[in-house]
Design a protein around this motif. Sequence first.
Motif: not given
Length: 270
Positions: A208-214, A240-247
């Motif tokens: 949710q908090d992914l910052d596109i500008d960053f 691969r890390k088994g995560r539910e979303s990309v951070g």
Amino acid sequence: SKAKLFDENDNMRVTFKDVAGLEGAKEEVEEIVDFLKNPKKYTKLGGKIPKGALLVGPPGTGKTLLAKAVAGEAKVPFFSLSGSDFVEMFVGVGASRVRDLFRQAKEKSPAIIFIDEIDAIGRARGKNNITGSNDERENTLNQLLTEMDGFATDTSVIVLAATNRADVLDQALMRPGRFDRSIYVDLPDLNERKEIFKVHLKPLKLDQDLDIDFLARQTPGFSGADIANVCNEAALIAARKGRESVGKQDFLDSVDRIIGGLEKKNKVIK
Ligand code: ATP
């Protein structure tokens, strides 16, 4: 092999929406879209519709994408071939491929012909000939010039060609009535990278908090193709890390990996 070379694009869905940034280049090709859609508007006033334009810029900046978008916007068929396909062809084959390509495009006109890596066939003649005969490449180039000179300006076939080496091209290609316009497709700036990220992040499940500008700030010098790559790689790393979303960390790892790849690619072999 014919099918591969003359891949008449069955997906006409690429449009300007898919091309992020590149506002100047898009504006220039918009004119080409209008030529294809309304040729009479121009010819009735005595104007000659241009036959070709060069898309010039570094690899992966969206030249192919832009050419497809021109065809998509104008709703005309897209015929393509790559200059590198002609390397090591038997004598006569290259020229006949070019002839066939133009014949097909004229039959289906209005149409776009796209020639990727035109420098592979369009390099200045008589140079870099140390490896022996370049006859076949020259035949192919001559056939291309003949075809472009041969069709009437109201045929509504427009040839777009891409290169990242405009400096090595045979000047004959740039004569009036051939590729007499150049459209520059540069590496994206910060804002453009943001726009490109938006396109390629769309299919991903993101934190949710992914910052596109960053993300855009982490990727100076990256092309659109590199950014597409970063997004996909980040998704694979997260999975691969088994995560539910990309951070954020997945993107940082992905950027690292892509930079590693770019460094390898750019390493000068002495
Ligand atoms: P090359 O010179 O290596 O053939 P190119 O300039 O033709 O490269 P493309 O093949 O159009 O580059 O770009 C490769 C991929 O990178 C595109 O399919 C798209 O996914 C992505 N891409 C590049 N530029 C952009 C852009 N401006 N907007 C959105 N995606 C882009």
